[in-house]
Design a protein around this motif. Structure first.
Motif, PDB file in Angstrom:
ATOM      1  N   ASP A  31       1.033  -1.361  -0.101  1.00 33.23           N
ATOM      2  CA  ASP A  31      -0.342  -0.096  -0.285  1.00 33.23           C
ATOM      3  C   ASP A  31       0.341   1.491   0.049  1.00 33.23           C
ATOM      4  OD1 ASP A  31      -2.568  -1.497  -0.397  1.00 33.23           O
ATOM      5  OD2 ASP A  31      -2.561  -1.902   2.053  1.00 33.23           O
ATOM      6  N   ALA A  34       2.055   1.594  -3.372  1.00 29.45           N
ATOM      7  CA  ALA A  34       1.024   2.161  -4.770  1.00 29.45           C
ATOM      8  C   ALA A  34       1.022   3.448  -4.161  1.00 29.45           C
ATOM      9  CB  ALA A  34      -0.108   1.724  -3.732  1.00 29.45           C
ATOM     10  N   THR A  39      -0.094   4.939  -7.468  1.00 32.68           N
ATOM     11  CA  THR A  39      -1.408   3.905  -8.703  1.00 32.68           C
ATOM     12  C   THR A  39      -2.060   2.999  -7.265  1.00 32.68           C
ATOM     13  OG1 THR A  39      -0.350   1.546 -10.173  1.00 32.68           O
ATOM     14  CG2 THR A  39       1.185   1.701  -8.276  1.00 32.68           C
ATOM     15  N   THR A  40      -2.482   1.940  -8.164  1.00 32.13           N
ATOM     16  CA  THR A  40      -3.794   1.269  -7.499  1.00 32.13           C
ATOM     17  C   THR A  40      -2.451  -0.358  -6.692  1.00 32.13           C
ATOM     18  OG1 THR A  40      -4.050  -0.204  -9.308  1.00 32.13           O
ATOM     19  CG2 THR A  40      -5.031   1.283  -9.184  1.00 32.13           C
ATOM     20  N   ARG A  41      -3.263  -0.284  -5.549  1.00 32.07           N
ATOM     21  CA  ARG A  41      -2.446  -1.644  -4.956  1.00 32.07           C
ATOM     22  C   ARG A  41      -2.487  -2.721  -5.444  1.00 32.07           C
ATOM     23  NH1 ARG A  41      -5.929  -4.037   0.245  1.00 32.07           N
ATOM     24  NH2 ARG A  41      -4.357  -4.680   0.184  1.00 32.07           N
ATOM     25  N   GLN A  42      -3.639  -2.993  -6.295  1.00 34.10           N
ATOM     26  CA  GLN A  42      -3.697  -3.979  -7.640  1.00 34.10           C
ATOM     27  C   GLN A  42      -2.171  -4.076  -8.451  1.00 34.10           C
ATOM     28  OE1 GLN A  42      -6.495  -2.589  -6.485  1.00 34.10           O
ATOM     29  NE2 GLN A  42      -7.815  -3.103  -5.756  1.00 34.10           N
ATOM     30  N   ALA A  43      -2.289  -3.320  -8.398  1.00 36.51           N
ATOM     31  CA  ALA A  43      -1.011  -3.541 -10.168  1.00 36.51           C
ATOM     32  C   ALA A  43       0.447  -3.253  -9.726  1.00 36.51           C
ATOM     33  CB  ALA A  43      -0.873  -1.387 -10.293  1.00 36.51           C
ATOM     34  N   TYR A  45       0.657  -5.169  -6.674  1.00 37.52           N
ATOM     35  CA  TYR A  45       0.189  -6.235  -5.837  1.00 37.52           C
ATOM     36  C   TYR A  45       0.690  -7.656  -7.966  1.00 37.52           C
ATOM     37  CZ  TYR A  45      -1.038  -7.009  -1.714  1.00 37.52           C
ATOM     38  OH  TYR A  45      -0.735  -6.650   0.009  1.00 37.52           O
ATOM     39  N   ALA A  46       0.355  -7.005  -9.065  1.00 36.95           N
ATOM     40  CA  ALA A  46       0.633  -7.048 -10.263  1.00 36.95           C
ATOM     41  C   ALA A  46       2.104  -7.219 -10.920  1.00 36.95           C
ATOM     42  CB  ALA A  46      -0.336  -6.646 -11.773  1.00 36.95           C
ATOM     43  N   ARG A  49       3.691 -10.257  -8.416  1.00 45.51           N
ATOM     44  CA  ARG A  49       3.475 -11.868  -9.551  1.00 45.51           C
ATOM     45  C   ARG A  49       3.864 -12.191 -10.460  1.00 45.51           C
ATOM     46  NH1 ARG A  49      -2.078 -10.408  -7.677  1.00 45.51           N
ATOM     47  NH2 ARG A  49      -2.905  -9.927  -9.872  1.00 45.51           N
TER      48      ARG A  49
END
Length: 87
Positions: A31, A34, A39-43, A45-46, A49
């Protein structure tokens, strides 16, 4: 406040590195990264990965990012500003 200033090699202001000019905690959460990268936390985590984000440390279910590795990575991958080129 009471911190001693580290001596840094003399580089022109437009060539100063982000890693030398920004102080971050030793480890950051996804977080916090991000927020830093806007940017977003989803970005984030992507990127974790895919293995494209440097300094990722996994402690069981917890993910931390090494702040110094992140700043160095940003320095290596940033685009040159037109202002620093004198345009």
């Amino acid at each position: 406040m009471g911190r001693a200033k580290r001596s840094q090699p003399s580089t022109p202001p437009n060539q100063a590195t982000l890693a030398n000019s920004v102080q971050l905690p030793r480890f950051l959460t996804p977080d916090e990264v991000a927020d830093l990268l806007r940017t977003t936390r989803q970005a984030i985590y992507a990127q974790i990965r895919k293995g494209t984000l440097p300094g990722v440390i996994r402690l069981r279910r917890r993910i931390l990012i090494d702040g110094q590795s992140l700043l160095s990575w940003i320095d290596r991958n940033r685009a040159v500003s037109l202002q620093s080129e004198g345009a």
